[in-house]
Design a protein around this motif. Structure first.
Motif, PDB file in Angstrom:
ATOM      1  N   LEU A 111       0.824  -1.205   0.000  1.00 50.82           N
ATOM      2  CA  LEU A 111       0.000   0.000   0.000  1.00 50.82           C
ATOM      3  C   LEU A 111       0.857   1.253   0.000  1.00 50.82           C
ATOM      4  O   LEU A 111       0.559   2.211  -0.719  1.00 50.82           O
ATOM      5  CB  LEU A 111      -0.935  -0.005   1.214  1.00 50.82           C
ATOM      6  CG  LEU A 111      -1.853   1.219   1.357  1.00 50.82           C
ATOM      7  CD1 LEU A 111      -2.744   1.381   0.129  1.00 50.82           C
ATOM      8  CD2 LEU A 111      -2.692   1.115   2.625  1.00 50.82           C
ATOM      9  N   LYS A 112       1.897   1.261   0.798  1.00 50.60           N
ATOM     10  CA  LYS A 112       2.779   2.437   0.854  1.00 50.60           C
ATOM     11  C   LYS A 112       3.387   2.726  -0.512  1.00 50.60           C
ATOM     12  O   LYS A 112       3.429   3.879  -0.959  1.00 50.60           O
ATOM     13  CB  LYS A 112       3.885   2.228   1.886  1.00 50.60           C
ATOM     14  CG  LYS A 112       4.777   3.451   2.091  1.00 50.60           C
ATOM     15  CD  LYS A 112       5.774   3.234   3.199  1.00 50.60           C
ATOM     16  CE  LYS A 112       6.621   4.480   3.428  1.00 50.60           C
ATOM     17  NZ  LYS A 112       5.809   5.618   3.872  1.00 50.60           N
ATOM     18  N   ASN A 113       3.852   1.686  -1.201  1.00 52.17           N
ATOM     19  CA  ASN A 113       4.443   1.879  -2.525  1.00 52.17           C
ATOM     20  C   ASN A 113       3.408   2.410  -3.520  1.00 52.17           C
ATOM     21  O   ASN A 113       3.701   3.305  -4.326  1.00 52.17           O
ATOM     22  CB  ASN A 113       5.035   0.565  -3.038  1.00 52.17           C
ATOM     23  CG  ASN A 113       6.246   0.126  -2.242  1.00 52.17           C
ATOM     24  OD1 ASN A 113       6.913   0.947  -1.594  1.00 52.17           O
ATOM     25  ND2 ASN A 113       6.548  -1.161  -2.266  1.00 52.17           N
ATOM     26  N   ALA A 114       2.189   1.864  -3.457  1.00 52.90           N
ATOM     27  CA  ALA A 114       1.136   2.308  -4.371  1.00 52.90           C
ATOM     28  C   ALA A 114       0.773   3.769  -4.120  1.00 52.90           C
ATOM     29  O   ALA A 114       0.584   4.546  -5.067  1.00 52.90           O
ATOM     30  CB  ALA A 114      -0.091   1.416  -4.221  1.00 52.90           C
ATOM     31  N   LEU A 115       0.679   4.162  -2.839  1.00 52.76           N
ATOM     32  CA  LEU A 115       0.335   5.548  -2.521  1.00 52.76           C
ATOM     33  C   LEU A 115       1.478   6.502  -2.878  1.00 52.76           C
ATOM     34  O   LEU A 115       1.235   7.633  -3.321  1.00 52.76           O
ATOM     35  CB  LEU A 115      -0.018   5.673  -1.038  1.00 52.76           C
ATOM     36  CG  LEU A 115      -1.346   5.043  -0.616  1.00 52.76           C
ATOM     37  CD1 LEU A 115      -1.510   5.090   0.893  1.00 52.76           C
ATOM     38  CD2 LEU A 115      -2.526   5.744  -1.293  1.00 52.76           C
ATOM     39  N   ASN A 116       2.719   6.057  -2.684  1.00 53.61           N
ATOM     40  CA  ASN A 116       3.868   6.895  -3.055  1.00 53.61           C
ATOM     41  C   ASN A 116       3.873   7.160  -4.561  1.00 53.61           C
ATOM     42  O   ASN A 116       4.136   8.290  -5.003  1.00 53.61           O
ATOM     43  CB  ASN A 116       5.178   6.227  -2.637  1.00 53.61           C
ATOM     44  CG  ASN A 116       5.427   6.327  -1.144  1.00 53.61           C
ATOM     45  OD1 ASN A 116       4.805   7.133  -0.456  1.00 53.61           O
ATOM     46  ND2 ASN A 116       6.325   5.501  -0.637  1.00 53.61           N
ATOM     47  N   GLN A 117       3.589   6.128  -5.346  1.00 58.30           N
ATOM     48  CA  GLN A 117       3.543   6.305  -6.795  1.00 58.30           C
ATOM     49  C   GLN A 117       2.378   7.206  -7.195  1.00 58.30           C
ATOM     50  O   GLN A 117       2.499   8.024  -8.121  1.00 58.30           O
ATOM     51  CB  GLN A 117       3.425   4.940  -7.475  1.00 58.30           C
ATOM     52  CG  GLN A 117       4.654   4.063  -7.303  1.00 58.30           C
ATOM     53  CD  GLN A 117       4.429   2.644  -7.787  1.00 58.30           C
ATOM     54  OE1 GLN A 117       3.478   2.367  -8.523  1.00 58.30           O
ATOM     55  NE2 GLN A 117       5.296   1.726  -7.370  1.00 58.30           N
ATOM     56  N   PHE A 118       1.260   7.069  -6.499  1.00 58.69           N
ATOM     57  CA  PHE A 118       0.100   7.933  -6.753  1.00 58.69           C
ATOM     58  C   PHE A 118       0.463   9.397  -6.482  1.00 58.69           C
ATOM     59  O   PHE A 118       0.127  10.287  -7.279  1.00 58.69           O
ATOM     60  CB  PHE A 118      -1.060   7.486  -5.872  1.00 58.69           C
ATOM     61  CG  PHE A 118      -2.226   8.430  -5.847  1.00 58.69           C
ATOM     62  CD1 PHE A 118      -2.992   8.641  -6.982  1.00 58.69           C
ATOM     63  CD2 PHE A 118      -2.564   9.098  -4.684  1.00 58.69           C
ATOM     64  CE1 PHE A 118      -4.080   9.511  -6.958  1.00 58.69           C
ATOM     65  CE2 PHE A 118      -3.640   9.971  -4.647  1.00 58.69           C
ATOM     66  CZ  PHE A 118      -4.396  10.180  -5.787  1.00 58.69           C
ATOM     67  N   GLU A 119       1.159   9.644  -5.384  1.00 57.16           N
ATOM     68  CA  GLU A 119       1.576  11.011  -5.054  1.00 57.16           C
ATOM     69  C   GLU A 119       2.519  11.575  -6.109  1.00 57.16           C
ATOM     70  O   GLU A 119       2.414  12.746  -6.488  1.00 57.16           O
ATOM     71  CB  GLU A 119       2.251  11.039  -3.684  1.00 57.16           C
ATOM     72  CG  GLU A 119       1.317  10.941  -2.505  1.00 57.16           C
ATOM     73  CD  GLU A 119       1.998  11.276  -1.195  1.00 57.16           C
ATOM     74  OE1 GLU A 119       2.185  12.472  -0.901  1.00 57.16           O
ATOM     75  OE2 GLU A 119       2.358  10.333  -0.462  1.00 57.16           O
ATOM     76  N   SER A 120       3.444  10.754  -6.569  1.00 61.17           N
ATOM     77  CA  SER A 120       4.433  11.235  -7.531  1.00 61.17           C
ATOM     78  C   SER A 120       3.802  11.570  -8.887  1.00 61.17           C
ATOM     79  O   SER A 120       4.323  12.412  -9.622  1.00 61.17           O
ATOM     80  CB  SER A 120       5.541  10.193  -7.717  1.00 61.17           C
ATOM     81  OG  SER A 120       5.039   9.018  -8.340  1.00 61.17           O
ATOM     82  N   ARG A 121       2.676  10.925  -9.208  1.00 59.74           N
ATOM     83  CA  ARG A 121       2.026  11.165 -10.494  1.00 59.74           C
ATOM     84  C   ARG A 121       0.959  12.257 -10.430  1.00 59.74           C
ATOM     85  O   ARG A 121       0.494  12.725 -11.474  1.00 59.74           O
ATOM     86  CB  ARG A 121       1.352   9.867 -10.998  1.00 59.74           C
ATOM     87  CG  ARG A 121       2.306   8.768 -11.403  1.00 59.74           C
ATOM     88  CD  ARG A 121       1.533   7.638 -12.092  1.00 59.74           C
ATOM     89  NE  ARG A 121       0.529   7.058 -11.229  1.00 59.74           N
ATOM     90  CZ  ARG A 121       0.723   5.967 -10.480  1.00 59.74           C
ATOM     91  NH1 ARG A 121       1.893   5.349 -10.509  1.00 59.74           N
ATOM     92  NH2 ARG A 121      -0.251   5.499  -9.715  1.00 59.74           N
TER      93      ARG A 121
END
Length: 283
Positions: A111-121
């Protein structure tokens, strides 16, 4: 984006209720909000129906869900639904399969990785100010994902002693898993008492236990308590938020006061509290 997890391993402590109503209260104060529920819909039919009715895009059966987003087979943006208080990642009854994976650093960081990628995009003007995580009562990998992704955790609890004890047990259990998976500590913002009734005997016996637990966690009990309110129950039977059906009821007032207290402490007092207590307010 500030990520807040509502967690307690005991069912019926108000985790999902707090997640929904806090999202509504934040939205009404002008904040962009994203709700992520890691619960399994069949285990919470009423809550899943609330989420579905809150959604304005629930008729798209082929749309990806939180399960696909965690596994990395789709971007979070594709799984987003527009809801009354902002956005929500679509629920899935397959989410429980996450608990069948080996418990390790890689599965705890999905989940953390998915949210981090969401933030970066996502552009800053569109990024939610707050992401609220609704943790399941059971399912260690899902709860571990929430705690690994969260910036801070809030423990909802009733004044029933078993509900308070469950927080202590959960805290010790996740501390062991965190050490095993080499995960960073998650700040404990505080304990939120809800479903408060005018029962003086229960309050007199439970409040010392709650204060003792808060001191043990290096946290505090929020001054705002969510009072028992029939309007809140009725709102959920109508599959909506209490802010929609009864904005002047006790529960709506209490949730609004809680969010005001949280925002004030976040800006004015919590950083000082952290420096004073060091890592004691972490799990």
């Amino acid at each position: 984006m500030r990520i807040i997890a509502f967690a307690n391993q005991k069912g019926g402590t108000g985790k999902t209720t707090c997640a929904i109503e806090v999202c509504e209260a934040l939205f009404r104060r002008g904040y962009r909000v994203l709700l992520v529920s890691l619960c399994n819909p069949p285990s919470s039919l009423l809550c899943s129906e609330i989420f579905e009715r809150l959604s304005f895009e629930s008729d798209d059966a082929e749309k990806p869900t939180i399960y696909e987003a965690l596994l990395g087979s789709c971007e979070i943006e594709r799984a987003l639904d527009t809801v009354s208080f902002g956005q929500m990642i679509r629920m899935s009854n397959r989410i429980e399969r996450i608990d069948y994976l080996p418990t390790c650093t890689a599965t705890a960081m999905l989940l953390k990785n998915a949210l981090n990628q969401f933030e970066s995009r996502t552009a800053n003007v569109e990024l939610p100010h707050f992401c609220i995580l609704d943790c399941p009562s059971a399912g260690k990998n899902r709860a571990l994902n929430a705690l690994a992704a969260a910036d801070e955790v809030i423990y909802p609890t009733t004044l029933v002693p078993s509900s308070i004890k469950a927080i202590e047990i959960m805290n010790d259990h996740w501390d062991d898993l965190r050490n095993r998976c080499s995960l960073p500590r998650t700040a404990v913002r505080g304990l939120l008492v809800n479903q408060v009734r005018a029962n003086r005997v229960l309050n007199r016996t439970s409040m010392p236990l709650l204060d003792q637990l808060a001191k043990q966690l290096g946290a505090r009990c929020f001054q705002t308590q969510i009072r028992h309110c029939e309007a809140l129950r009725q709102a959920h039977y109508e599959y909506t938020s209490v802010f929609t059906t009864a904005p002047d009821c006790r529960a709506a007032i209490d949730f609004d006061h809680f969010v005001a207290e949280y925002l004030y402490e976040r800006e004015a007092g919590f950083e000082l509290f952290e420096r004073t207590h060091g890592f004691k307010n972490s799990i």
